[in-house]
Scaffold this active site. Structure first.
Site, PDB file in Angstrom:
ATOM      1  CB  SER A 153     -15.144  55.273 128.490  1.00 47.03           C
ATOM      2  OG  SER A 153     -16.383  54.849 129.032  1.00 47.03           O
ATOM      3  NE  ARG A 154     -21.965  55.674 127.057  1.00 43.88           N
ATOM      4  CZ  ARG A 154     -23.088  54.988 127.137  1.00 43.88           C
ATOM      5  NH1 ARG A 154     -24.242  55.559 126.836  1.00 43.88           N
ATOM      6  NH2 ARG A 154     -23.082  53.720 127.518  1.00 43.88           N
ATOM      7  CE1 TYR A 188     -16.156  56.431 123.626  1.00 41.44           C
ATOM      8  CE2 TYR A 188     -18.326  57.409 123.942  1.00 41.44           C
ATOM      9  CZ  TYR A 188     -17.486  56.315 124.000  1.00 41.44           C
ATOM     10  OH  TYR A 188     -17.966  55.104 124.417  1.00 41.44           O
ATOM     11  CG  HIS A 232     -20.513  50.201 115.829  1.00 43.74           C
ATOM     12  ND1 HIS A 232     -20.487  48.917 115.333  1.00 43.74           N
ATOM     13  CD2 HIS A 232     -20.186  50.096 117.142  1.00 43.74           C
ATOM     14  CE1 HIS A 232     -20.148  48.075 116.299  1.00 43.74           C
ATOM     15  NE2 HIS A 232     -19.981  48.764 117.398  1.00 43.74           N
ATOM     16  CE  LYS A 263     -19.306  40.678 115.506  1.00 44.27           C
ATOM     17  NZ  LYS A 263     -20.485  40.558 116.418  1.00 44.27           N
ATOM     18  CG  ASP A 266     -23.700  39.624 118.948  1.00 39.99           C
ATOM     19  OD1 ASP A 266     -23.265  40.731 119.300  1.00 39.99           O
ATOM     20  OD2 ASP A 266     -23.243  38.551 119.352  1.00 39.99           O
TER      21      ASP A 266
END
Length: 329
Positions: A35-36, A56, A77, A95, A175
Protein backbone atom coordinates in the site's frame (compact mmCIF):
# COMPACT_ATOMS: atom_id res chain seq x y z
CA UNK A 1 1.85 -27.73 -9.32
CA UNK A 2 3.89 -25.28 -7.25
CA UNK A 3 1.91 -22.69 -5.33
CA UNK A 4 1.64 -19.22 -6.82
CA UNK A 5 2.81 -16.69 -4.25
CA UNK A 6 0.51 -13.65 -4.38
CA UNK A 7 0.83 -10.04 -3.31
CA UNK A 8 -2.13 -7.69 -3.02
CA UNK A 9 -1.53 -4.15 -4.23
CA UNK A 10 -4.11 -1.94 -2.58
CA UNK A 11 -5.72 -3.30 0.62
CA UNK A 12 -9.22 -1.93 0.05
CA UNK A 13 -12.69 -3.40 0.21
CA UNK A 14 -12.46 -5.60 -2.88
CA UNK A 15 -9.03 -6.84 -1.78
CA UNK A 16 -10.73 -8.13 1.37
CA UNK A 17 -12.76 -10.48 -0.84
CA UNK A 18 -9.66 -11.62 -2.71
CA UNK A 19 -7.82 -12.32 0.54
CA UNK A 20 -10.84 -14.13 1.97
CA UNK A 21 -11.23 -16.51 -0.98
CA UNK A 22 -7.62 -17.00 -2.14
CA UNK A 23 -7.18 -19.91 0.31
CA UNK A 24 -9.99 -21.67 -1.59
CA UNK A 25 -7.96 -21.60 -4.81
CA UNK A 26 -6.12 -24.69 -5.97
CA UNK A 27 -2.79 -23.02 -6.61
CA UNK A 28 -2.51 -19.71 -4.74
CA UNK A 29 -1.34 -18.45 -1.38
CA UNK A 30 -1.09 -14.91 -0.02
CA UNK A 31 2.49 -13.88 0.62
CA UNK A 32 2.49 -10.07 0.78
CA UNK A 33 0.42 -6.89 0.93
CA UNK A 34 1.43 -3.48 -0.42
CA UNK A 35 0.00 0.00 0.00
CA UNK A 36 1.01 3.64 -0.20
CA UNK A 37 0.44 3.50 3.57
CA UNK A 38 2.75 0.83 5.06
CA UNK A 39 0.79 0.76 8.33
CA UNK A 40 -2.41 -0.02 6.45
CA UNK A 41 -0.63 -2.77 4.53
CA UNK A 42 0.74 -4.25 7.75
CA UNK A 43 -2.70 -4.32 9.41
CA UNK A 44 -4.25 -6.01 6.37
CA UNK A 45 -1.41 -8.55 6.18
CA UNK A 46 -1.87 -9.42 9.84
CA UNK A 47 -5.59 -10.02 9.35
CA UNK A 48 -5.07 -12.43 6.47
CA UNK A 49 -1.83 -14.12 7.45
CA UNK A 50 0.48 -12.62 4.84
CA UNK A 51 4.13 -12.91 5.80
CA UNK A 52 5.30 -9.50 4.64
CA UNK A 53 3.98 -6.03 3.87
CA UNK A 54 5.28 -2.68 2.75
CA UNK A 55 5.18 -0.10 -0.01
CA UNK A 56 4.53 -1.00 -3.64
CA UNK A 57 8.22 -0.69 -4.44
CA UNK A 58 9.17 -2.86 -1.44
CA UNK A 59 6.88 -5.70 -2.44
CA UNK A 60 7.57 -5.59 -6.19
CA UNK A 61 11.29 -5.86 -5.45
CA UNK A 62 10.85 -9.19 -3.65
CA UNK A 63 11.82 -12.44 -5.35
CA UNK A 64 9.33 -14.51 -3.32
CA UNK A 65 6.26 -13.02 -5.06
CA UNK A 66 5.08 -14.60 -8.33
CA UNK A 67 1.89 -12.66 -9.05
CA UNK A 68 0.08 -9.53 -7.93
CA UNK A 69 -3.57 -8.63 -7.61
CA UNK A 70 -4.06 -4.94 -8.46
CA UNK A 71 -7.00 -3.64 -6.42
CA UNK A 72 -6.34 0.11 -6.35
CA UNK A 73 -8.43 2.91 -7.92
CA UNK A 74 -8.94 2.68 -11.69
CA UNK A 75 -6.49 5.44 -12.59
CA UNK A 76 -3.54 3.62 -10.99
CA UNK A 77 -4.16 0.20 -12.54
CA UNK A 78 -1.96 0.66 -15.60
CA UNK A 79 0.96 2.16 -13.71
CA UNK A 80 1.03 -0.60 -11.10
CA UNK A 81 0.42 -3.42 -13.58
CA UNK A 82 3.31 -2.27 -15.76
CA UNK A 83 5.60 -1.88 -12.74
CA UNK A 84 4.69 -5.40 -11.61
CA UNK A 85 5.35 -6.89 -15.06
CA UNK A 86 8.70 -5.13 -15.28
CA UNK A 87 9.52 -6.61 -11.88
CA UNK A 88 8.78 -10.11 -13.18
CA UNK A 89 5.32 -10.63 -11.67
CA UNK A 90 2.18 -11.94 -13.37
CA UNK A 91 -0.83 -9.63 -13.01
CA UNK A 92 -4.48 -10.10 -12.12
CA UNK A 93 -6.02 -6.65 -12.34
CA UNK A 94 -9.43 -5.51 -11.21
CA UNK A 95 -11.69 -4.29 -13.98
CA UNK A 96 -11.21 -2.16 -15.91
CA UNK A 97 -7.60 -3.04 -16.70
CA UNK A 98 -7.28 0.68 -17.41
CA UNK A 99 -9.85 3.45 -17.94
CA UNK A 100 -8.86 3.96 -21.58
CA UNK A 101 -8.10 1.81 -24.58
CA UNK A 102 -4.68 3.45 -24.98
CA UNK A 103 -3.65 2.65 -21.40
CA UNK A 104 -4.96 -0.89 -21.82
CA UNK A 105 -2.66 -1.34 -24.82
CA UNK A 106 0.29 -0.08 -22.77
CA UNK A 107 -0.31 -2.77 -20.17
CA UNK A 108 -0.67 -5.55 -22.74
CA UNK A 109 2.49 -4.39 -24.52
CA UNK A 110 4.35 -4.55 -21.20
CA UNK A 111 3.10 -8.09 -20.67
CA UNK A 112 4.34 -9.10 -24.10
CA UNK A 113 7.78 -7.63 -23.35
CA UNK A 114 7.91 -9.40 -19.99
CA UNK A 115 6.49 -12.68 -21.31
CA UNK A 116 4.09 -12.82 -18.38
CA UNK A 117 0.30 -13.13 -18.13
CA UNK A 118 -2.10 -10.27 -17.52
CA UNK A 119 -5.70 -11.17 -16.69
CA UNK A 120 -8.56 -8.70 -16.32
CA UNK A 121 -10.79 -9.65 -13.41
CA UNK A 122 -14.33 -9.71 -14.79
CA UNK A 123 -15.30 -12.33 -12.26
CA UNK A 124 -18.32 -13.80 -14.08
CA UNK A 125 -16.09 -14.87 -16.97
CA UNK A 126 -14.30 -17.41 -14.74
CA UNK A 127 -17.43 -19.35 -13.79
CA UNK A 128 -18.77 -22.69 -15.03
CA UNK A 129 -21.90 -20.81 -16.14
CA UNK A 130 -19.83 -18.72 -18.56
CA UNK A 131 -18.45 -21.93 -20.10
CA UNK A 132 -22.01 -23.32 -20.42
CA UNK A 133 -23.14 -20.19 -22.30
CA UNK A 134 -20.07 -20.21 -24.56
CA UNK A 135 -20.65 -23.87 -25.48
CA UNK A 136 -24.29 -23.30 -26.44
CA UNK A 137 -23.40 -20.33 -28.61
CA UNK A 138 -20.46 -22.12 -30.22
CA UNK A 139 -22.83 -24.99 -31.11
CA UNK A 140 -25.18 -22.42 -32.69
CA UNK A 141 -28.03 -23.38 -30.37
CA UNK A 142 -28.66 -19.64 -30.41
CA UNK A 143 -27.39 -18.18 -33.67
CA UNK A 144 -27.20 -14.94 -35.63
CA UNK A 145 -28.98 -12.66 -36.09
CA UNK A 146 -28.58 -12.28 -32.34
CA UNK A 147 -29.57 -9.68 -29.77
CA UNK A 148 -28.19 -9.31 -26.24
CA UNK A 149 -29.64 -7.27 -23.40
CA UNK A 150 -27.76 -6.90 -20.13
CA UNK A 151 -27.73 -4.53 -17.19
CA UNK A 152 -25.97 -3.97 -13.88
CA UNK A 153 -26.42 -1.13 -11.44
CA UNK A 154 -26.77 -0.15 -7.81
CA UNK A 155 -27.68 2.88 -5.75
CA UNK A 156 -24.45 4.17 -4.24
CA UNK A 157 -26.35 6.01 -1.53
CA UNK A 158 -24.22 9.15 -1.65
CA UNK A 159 -22.30 11.40 -3.96
CA UNK A 160 -18.76 11.34 -2.66
CA UNK A 161 -15.78 8.99 -2.79
CA UNK A 162 -14.04 7.55 -5.83
CA UNK A 163 -17.30 6.68 -7.63
CA UNK A 164 -18.14 10.38 -7.93
CA UNK A 165 -14.63 11.70 -8.60
CA UNK A 166 -13.87 12.43 -12.28
CA UNK A 167 -10.15 12.49 -11.49
CA UNK A 168 -10.36 8.84 -10.38
CA UNK A 169 -12.34 7.68 -13.45
CA UNK A 170 -15.52 7.61 -11.41
CA UNK A 171 -18.96 6.98 -12.82
CA UNK A 172 -21.17 4.09 -13.79
CA UNK A 173 -19.56 3.13 -17.10
CA UNK A 174 -16.09 2.36 -15.74
CA UNK A 175 -17.35 0.89 -12.47
CA UNK A 176 -20.23 -1.38 -13.55
CA UNK A 177 -20.78 -0.76 -17.26
CA UNK A 178 -18.00 -3.15 -18.09
CA UNK A 179 -20.04 -6.08 -16.79
CA UNK A 180 -22.84 -5.94 -19.37
CA UNK A 181 -20.37 -4.92 -22.09
CA UNK A 182 -18.04 -7.83 -21.31
CA UNK A 183 -21.06 -10.16 -21.31
CA UNK A 184 -22.08 -8.91 -24.75
CA UNK A 185 -18.53 -9.12 -26.08
CA UNK A 186 -18.13 -12.70 -24.83
CA UNK A 187 -21.46 -13.70 -26.40
CA UNK A 188 -20.43 -12.13 -29.70
CA UNK A 189 -17.07 -13.93 -29.63
CA UNK A 190 -18.64 -17.31 -28.86
CA UNK A 191 -21.16 -16.81 -31.67
CA UNK A 192 -18.36 -16.18 -34.15
CA UNK A 193 -18.87 -12.43 -34.53
CA UNK A 194 -15.69 -10.58 -35.57
CA UNK A 195 -14.97 -8.41 -32.55
CA UNK A 196 -13.12 -5.78 -34.56
CA UNK A 197 -16.44 -5.04 -36.25
CA UNK A 198 -18.32 -4.53 -32.97
CA UNK A 199 -18.89 -0.81 -32.48
CA UNK A 200 -20.82 1.68 -30.40
CA UNK A 201 -23.91 2.64 -32.40
CA UNK A 202 -25.66 4.92 -29.88
CA UNK A 203 -25.27 6.03 -26.28
CA UNK A 204 -26.84 8.34 -23.76
CA UNK A 205 -26.64 8.94 -20.04
CA UNK A 206 -27.14 11.24 -17.08
CA UNK A 207 -24.10 13.18 -15.88
CA UNK A 208 -23.85 14.91 -12.51
CA UNK A 209 -20.83 16.84 -11.29
CA UNK A 210 -18.62 15.44 -14.02
CA UNK A 211 -19.43 11.73 -13.73
CA UNK A 212 -21.94 9.50 -15.49
CA UNK A 213 -24.53 8.32 -12.98
CA UNK A 214 -26.66 6.32 -15.43
CA UNK A 215 -25.81 5.25 -18.97
CA UNK A 216 -27.19 3.13 -21.80
CA UNK A 217 -25.66 2.04 -25.07
CA UNK A 218 -26.36 0.09 -28.21
CA UNK A 219 -23.53 -2.00 -29.67
CA UNK A 220 -23.70 -3.46 -33.15
CA UNK A 221 -21.90 -5.72 -35.61
CA UNK A 222 -23.06 -7.71 -38.63
CA UNK A 223 -25.77 -10.06 -37.34
CA UNK A 224 -25.39 -8.86 -33.75
CA UNK A 225 -26.77 -6.10 -31.51
CA UNK A 226 -26.51 -5.49 -27.78
CA UNK A 227 -28.36 -3.10 -25.49
CA UNK A 228 -26.52 -2.43 -22.22
CA UNK A 229 -27.41 -0.35 -19.16
CA UNK A 230 -25.54 0.61 -16.01
CA UNK A 231 -26.02 2.88 -13.01
CA UNK A 232 -24.52 3.97 -9.73
CA UNK A 233 -27.66 5.92 -8.86
CA UNK A 234 -30.37 3.29 -9.33
CA UNK A 235 -30.62 -0.37 -8.44
CA UNK A 236 -30.71 -2.45 -11.62
CA UNK A 237 -30.94 -6.20 -11.99
CA UNK A 238 -28.06 -8.42 -13.08
CA UNK A 239 -30.22 -9.91 -15.79
CA UNK A 240 -28.94 -10.80 -19.25
CA UNK A 241 -30.79 -12.19 -22.27
CA UNK A 242 -29.46 -13.64 -25.51
CA UNK A 243 -32.06 -14.04 -28.24
CA UNK A 244 -31.32 -15.36 -31.71
CA UNK A 245 -32.14 -17.77 -34.46
CA UNK A 246 -33.16 -21.12 -33.01
CA UNK A 247 -33.50 -20.17 -29.35
CA UNK A 248 -32.71 -17.95 -26.41
CA UNK A 249 -30.78 -17.90 -23.13
CA UNK A 250 -31.90 -15.96 -20.05
CA UNK A 251 -29.96 -15.37 -16.85
CA UNK A 252 -31.72 -13.67 -13.97
CA UNK A 253 -28.32 -13.29 -12.30
CA UNK A 254 -25.60 -13.08 -14.93
CA UNK A 255 -22.80 -11.77 -12.74
CA UNK A 256 -23.04 -13.45 -9.34
CA UNK A 257 -21.49 -11.69 -6.37
CA UNK A 258 -18.14 -11.48 -4.64
CA UNK A 259 -18.65 -14.78 -2.84
CA UNK A 260 -20.27 -17.06 -5.41
CA UNK A 261 -20.46 -17.30 -9.18
CA UNK A 262 -23.87 -17.38 -10.92
CA UNK A 263 -25.30 -20.86 -11.35
CA UNK A 264 -28.56 -20.93 -13.34
CA UNK A 265 -29.69 -20.21 -16.88
CA UNK A 266 -32.89 -20.84 -18.80
CA UNK A 267 -32.34 -22.13 -22.33
CA UNK A 268 -34.86 -22.58 -25.12
CA UNK A 269 -33.67 -24.58 -28.14
CA UNK A 270 -35.22 -27.01 -30.59
CA UNK A 271 -38.70 -26.44 -29.16
CA UNK A 272 -37.69 -27.29 -25.59
CA UNK A 273 -37.09 -25.08 -22.58
CA UNK A 274 -34.62 -26.24 -19.91
CA UNK A 275 -33.29 -24.75 -16.70
CA UNK A 276 -29.57 -25.48 -16.51
CA UNK A 277 -27.80 -25.40 -13.16
CA UNK A 278 -24.02 -25.62 -12.89
CA UNK A 279 -21.56 -25.75 -10.03
CA UNK A 280 -20.69 -22.52 -8.29
CA UNK A 281 -17.15 -21.36 -7.61
CA UNK A 282 -15.62 -18.60 -5.54
CA UNK A 283 -14.88 -15.98 -8.20
CA UNK A 284 -11.68 -14.60 -6.72
CA UNK A 285 -10.22 -18.07 -6.26
CA UNK A 286 -11.15 -18.92 -9.86
CA UNK A 287 -9.47 -15.75 -11.16
CA UNK A 288 -6.30 -16.51 -9.19
CA UNK A 289 -6.21 -20.07 -10.54
CA UNK A 290 -6.61 -18.77 -14.09
CA UNK A 291 -3.43 -16.74 -13.61
CA UNK A 292 -1.63 -19.71 -12.05
CA UNK A 293 -2.54 -21.95 -14.99
CA UNK A 294 -1.38 -19.33 -17.48
CA UNK A 295 1.94 -19.06 -15.62
CA UNK A 296 2.32 -22.84 -15.58
CA UNK A 297 1.57 -23.15 -19.30
CA UNK A 298 3.65 -20.18 -20.41
CA UNK A 299 0.59 -18.30 -21.74
CA UNK A 300 0.19 -14.51 -21.66
CA UNK A 301 -3.59 -14.57 -21.26
CA UNK A 302 -6.43 -16.52 -19.74
CA UNK A 303 -8.77 -18.46 -21.99
CA UNK A 304 -11.66 -17.21 -19.84
CA UNK A 305 -10.90 -13.51 -20.47
CA UNK A 306 -8.58 -13.37 -23.51
CA UNK A 307 -6.86 -10.17 -24.54
CA UNK A 308 -9.03 -9.78 -27.64
CA UNK A 309 -12.03 -9.41 -25.35
CA UNK A 310 -10.17 -7.10 -22.95
CA UNK A 311 -9.21 -4.88 -25.89
CA UNK A 312 -12.74 -4.85 -27.28
CA UNK A 313 -14.33 -4.03 -23.92
CA UNK A 314 -11.80 -1.22 -23.36
CA UNK A 315 -12.48 0.24 -26.81
CA UNK A 316 -16.25 0.15 -26.32
CA UNK A 317 -16.14 1.60 -22.79
CA UNK A 318 -13.90 4.39 -24.09
CA UNK A 319 -16.36 5.25 -26.84
CA UNK A 320 -19.41 4.94 -24.56
CA UNK A 321 -17.92 7.19 -21.89
CA UNK A 322 -16.71 9.79 -24.39
CA UNK A 323 -20.13 9.93 -26.09
CA UNK A 324 -22.03 10.33 -22.81
CA UNK A 325 -19.66 13.01 -21.52
CA UNK A 326 -19.76 14.91 -24.81
CA UNK A 327 -23.55 14.90 -24.70
CA UNK A 328 -23.47 16.53 -21.26
CA UNK A 329 -21.47 19.54 -22.41
Amino acid sequence: MQKTRWAILGPGAIAESFATWLPSSEHGELRAVASRDPDRAAAFAARYGAEVSGSYADILARDDVDAVYVATVHTTHAELAIAALEAGKAVLCEKPLAPSAAETERVLAAAERAGLPVVEAYKHRFSPLARAIDQRLQRRQVAAPMQVRAEFGFAAGGSDGRLFDPALAGGAIFDVGGYPVSFAVAAAAAAGVALEGLTLEAAHGRVERGVDVDASARLAAVGFTAHVDCSIGTQLSKRADIVGDGGWITLENAFGDRNHSPKTLDHFHDGQRDTIEVAQVHPFAAEADAVSRALRDGRLESRAMPWEQTRTVARLLDAWHATVMAGAR
